[in-house]
Design an enzyme around this catalytic site. Structure first.
Site, PDB file in Angstrom:
ATOM      1  CB  THR A  30      -0.817  -0.093   1.464  1.00 56.24           C
ATOM      2  OG1 THR A  30      -0.654  -0.271   2.209  1.00 56.24           O
ATOM      3  CG2 THR A  30      -2.054  -1.246   1.102  1.00 56.24           C
ATOM      4  CE  LYS A  77       0.004  -3.391   2.971  1.00 55.19           C
ATOM      5  NZ  LYS A  77      -0.811  -2.619   3.736  1.00 55.19           N
ATOM      6  CB  THR A 130      -2.640  -2.566   8.478  1.00 53.51           C
ATOM      7  OG1 THR A 130      -3.476  -1.526   8.004  1.00 53.51           O
ATOM      8  CG2 THR A 130      -2.557  -2.980   6.748  1.00 53.51           C
ATOM      9  CD  GLU A 158       2.049   5.060   6.510  1.00 52.42           C
ATOM     10  OE1 GLU A 158       1.101   5.896   7.250  1.00 52.42           O
ATOM     11  OE2 GLU A 158       0.716   4.542   5.719  1.00 52.42           O
ATOM     12  CG  ASN A 164      -1.398   8.225   8.045  1.00 52.87           C
ATOM     13  OD1 ASN A 164      -1.325   7.015   7.561  1.00 52.87           O
ATOM     14  ND2 ASN A 164       0.462   8.633   8.524  1.00 52.87           N
TER      15      ASN A 164
END
Lengths: 395, 395
Positions: A149, A176, A187, A266, A390
């Site tokens: 993602t 991932k 996640t 991230e 985000n």
């Protein structure tokens, strides 16, 4: 005694496993977004899932059918199929029935999803994508790419394992991660394949034990998603097994992928090990270590490469574990800045500690000095790019 | 029956209270950094403090002396006097002794600090600052300004209260917040003054009750500091008291300051009320509401003005409270986007919800639909400026 040798091939490294990833139009353009893993021999399957109360449809589908054996998993990115109720499960049934009709020989196929919450799956796109699968492909790179993602690179590892009495087998995996990574396994999707003849009943306990110090020890942002999954497929094709070697190999695979995920958090620029020792218990060490890896103030100090040991101390104090100013010791890399009541933070020490923090990976060590409990959590810094990613992920 | 009327004067609004703030050279230049509040009549004093295990020296000093009556509090910014051990308490004793020598009549003076952790107080600067205090000054604005750290504006309120039988008294307060604000009352200092004749034994319970839904319901970043303090000084100069009116006024004062703190969270652009209802209990509602106000993914979605209801649902699910996809309802302002299993998030609804999110202040309402428990937590968004401020606060 056993040896682990890193090899190429990801989830296709073990004998009998096939995988590919294609662009089914979920991400748009030429981006790969739909993957499969297939075994030519029926596998024993075990999985561990998110603790989120709103488990996504693919997880509930897996549990509804009590899956223990399968030879096929379908994975899509861009849509989590979460908060979609019974319709979400119906969509999976329709997609997998279509896949079975197209590819005879699929047995108890399962599905896994990651992406946006609260939107129905684009069923037709995924079905059309499945029609294009060639189950004889060994394309692990494409599969690892398709499940990404906000990951910046595909994550896969594989090992050849030689154990007692020459037992020789392979284990491979892809994962991932990137956002919503939390100590409680957020996640992230991880798929492990092996041709070891691992006993079916040993698989889930082995996953749980390995997860404790790997996927459950990493944090990007402390959020726990609706979709987290670690699945293990074992097809026994090697005919070989050594319990210690397999347990070590599984932990190694999951540890390496977990560190890749946290390093690729991230917007992350660093991977930091928070090593808590001397706690009243392992459980308290885990609480303190995870408090550090989750703290926004610690994470922004990491981003600023600022050896702000006061925030480390404050976060440990706020975590509620047994501790005392007079027994605490804080060390950046090998530079101790606070030692049982003594502040050692002069200009020279600060410069040395700051140098440690400019590294891509390092350890912050906190000896609580009250017992023998220990735990290491892994975290990353939080910078502008986390906010950028985000603030605008969904659209 | 009672009336609360907003008035000017902050902590000096009640009769007999004096305050000022000066530049003692802690922040450097002309910036005010040292404040006092003084009462010409001895006060009953009550305080509630941080739950952090490493309570700062001023808190331990207060507790060591079992302070229940005082007429003077000294407050410095820029240095938290935390993790400084016994020396930190010695520094306070030296500073307050010097203040008493300089200003005869100070009775059981106390101190409060905010700023960097792990550095000894600049004792001489603070002592010299105290020498310059004029205890007859009524300069609440300067006091409120001096206690700021990363606050963008001084925070003070005051009310005139008229209760039963014409009981008339005043209550005033100032606070600082901005960073490290957490549901468990993080680096925030708040000083409340009143000339009400509040019974000494009622003061601490009243503070605790008011804190539950005010300072303990706000979150900027989920970190709990070593220094958090709410202190109430009551000098009884009005001779008047009405329990209901006083309790309401105290809650009102603390609620207004709490909302100012969260609105002025580091880098915050919005103040959001997370109203959780229909929970299995008030305690579960509080867990869910605070999980929402603390979630990085929710906070960045707020910053992006993205009505990403999936993150709201996922965060509630991850919080571990009793909930069910089929009974949950999520509403942005008055726009319901998810209603007990039905996703109402079409383009029109999304546009309306996005419009709500562009406001400076709004509510996100989550009805769990499983009971009657309710709690409202207040949070803010997390943007680039939070990272900027915190990556470089210490230096």
């Amino acid at each position: 005694m056993y040896t682990l040798t890193s090899i190429e091939g990801g989830v296709c490294a073990p004998e009998g496993f096939f995988a590919d990833g294609i662009a089914a139009g979920l991400k748009g353009g030429e981006s790969k977004d739909l993957a499969f893993i297939h075994s030519d021999t029926l596998c024993d399957v075990a999985a561990i899932f998110t603790t989120n109360r709103f488990q996504a449809a693919p997880i509930r589908h897996f549990q509804k059918h009590g899956i223990t054996r399968s030879n096929f998993v379908l994975i899509n990115a861009k849509n989590a199929n979460a908060m979609t109720g019974e319709k979400g499960i119906d969509d999976i049934e329709a997609i997998l029935s279509h896949a079975q009709a197209t590819h005879p020989g699929l047995s108890s196929p399962v599905m896994s999803s990651t992406g946006v919450i609260g939107v129905r799956l684009p069923k037709e796109k995924i079905q059309k994508g499945c029609e294009r699968f060639d189950l004889s492909m060994r394309n692990p790179d494409a599969a690892a790419e398709a499940i990404m993602t906000t990951d910046s690179y595909p994550k896969q590892v594989a090992f050849e394992v030689v154990g007692e009495n020459g037992a020789r087998f392979r284990i491979g995996a892809m994962a991932k991660g990137a956002g919503m990574i939390d100590p409680a396994m957020a996640t992230m999707l991880c798929f492990v394949t092996t041709d070891a003849a691992v006993p079916a009943e040993a698989m889930k306990p082995l996953l749980q034990e390995a997860a404790r110090t790997t996927f459950n020890a990493i944090s990007v942002d402390g959020d726990t998603s609706t979709n987290d999954t670690v699945m293990l497929f074992a097809n026994s094709r090697s005919g070989a097994y050594d319990p210690d070697a397999f347990a070590a190999a599984l932990k190694k695979v999951m540890h390496e992928l977990a560190l890749m995920i946290v390093s690729d958090g991230e917007g992350a620029t660093k991977c930091v090990a928070f090593e808590v020792t001397g706690a009243a218990s392992d459980a308290e060490a885990e609480i303190a270590a995870k408090a550090l890896s989750d703290s926004l103030l610690v994470k922004t100090a990491l981003f600023g490469e600022d050896p702000n040991w006061g925030r480390i101390a404050s976060t440990i104090g706020a975590s509620g574990v047994t501790c005392d100013e007079k027994s605490l010791r804080i060390t950046f890399g090998n530079i101790t800045v606070y030692d049982r009541g003594e502040i050692l933070f002069d200009a020279e020490t600060e410069a040395k500690a700051a140098k440690v923090m400019r590294k891509k990976a390092f350890a912050i060590r906190c000896d609580l000095g009250v017992g023998t409990g220990a735990f290491t959590a892994y975290g990353c810094d939080l910078g502008y790019d986390y906010v950028k990613i985000n603030a605008d992920y969904r659209t």
